[in-house]
Design an enzyme around this catalytic site. Sequence first.
Site, mmCIF file in Angstrom:
data_model
loop_
_atom_site.group_PDB
_atom_site.id
_atom_site.type_symbol
_atom_site.label_atom_id
_atom_site.label_comp_id
_atom_site.label_asym_id
_atom_site.label_seq_id
_atom_site.Cartn_x
_atom_site.Cartn_y
_atom_site.Cartn_z
ATOM 1 N N ASP A 160 -20.941 -24.506 -47.317
ATOM 2 C CA ASP A 160 -21.246 -25.824 -47.860
ATOM 3 C C ASP A 160 -20.336 -26.852 -47.206
ATOM 4 O O ASP A 160 -19.269 -26.515 -46.690
ATOM 5 C CB ASP A 160 -21.073 -25.874 -49.379
ATOM 6 C CG ASP A 160 -21.951 -26.965 -49.989
ATOM 7 O OD1 ASP A 160 -23.115 -26.667 -50.313
ATOM 8 O OD2 ASP A 160 -21.491 -28.110 -50.104
ATOM 9 N N SER A 161 -20.803 -28.090 -47.223
ATOM 10 C CA SER A 161 -20.036 -29.193 -46.648
ATOM 11 C C SER A 161 -20.030 -30.364 -47.612
ATOM 12 O O SER A 161 -21.014 -30.596 -48.321
ATOM 13 C CB SER A 161 -20.633 -29.639 -45.314
ATOM 14 O OG SER A 161 -20.597 -28.601 -44.370
#
Length: 201
Positions: free
Chosen positions: A77-78
């Site tokens: 995830d970012s």
Amino acid sequence: MAPPRLILASQSTSRRAMLSAAGVEFEAMAAGVDEEAMKEGLRAEGISPRNLADALAEFKATRLSQRFPDALVLGCDSTVAFDDDAMIDKAGSRDEQRDLLLRLSGQRHRLWSAAVICEGGRPVWRHLDVAALHMRPLGEAFVDAYLDAEWPAIGHCVGGYRLEGRGAQLFARIEGSQFTILGLPLLPLLDYLRTRGVLPS
């Protein structure tokens, strides 16, 4: 003894492309989680952008790892934030995207990318990386022309850019790995996969 299979708990085009280009054999599967609900809950608790990326990556990997306990399940995830940790969300419309780009114009923001590998339903490896992106001052005419060319394809991109394409024109300077910006700290991941025999050493 055969190496464990690798499952990417994501349908992200950029993450799949990075792994494929690096010669990694993997399967991609949707994590099957309500990511937005979890994100809203954690943000309501005041979680930092760094820790949010890590928590979401672990949640995705853990959920899928419970279904495939013998595999290495990679969750990613970012998050994107200003220097004061005010998080930046995906724009819901072209007008919102235009406003966001003009807000980012001439400013620095940070992008955190987290990767977590779970095995048997438990995390066995994790890595977080951050990049600092310095956006150049943008003219309104440029932003309109950029959106004419890129919207709605960039609608799923937090910040509204694909650095591997026309989005490169938005920036004056970048500090950090392009892999991180594309959503995966690839080099540390490859190092771990070598230790597990998934890749030759």
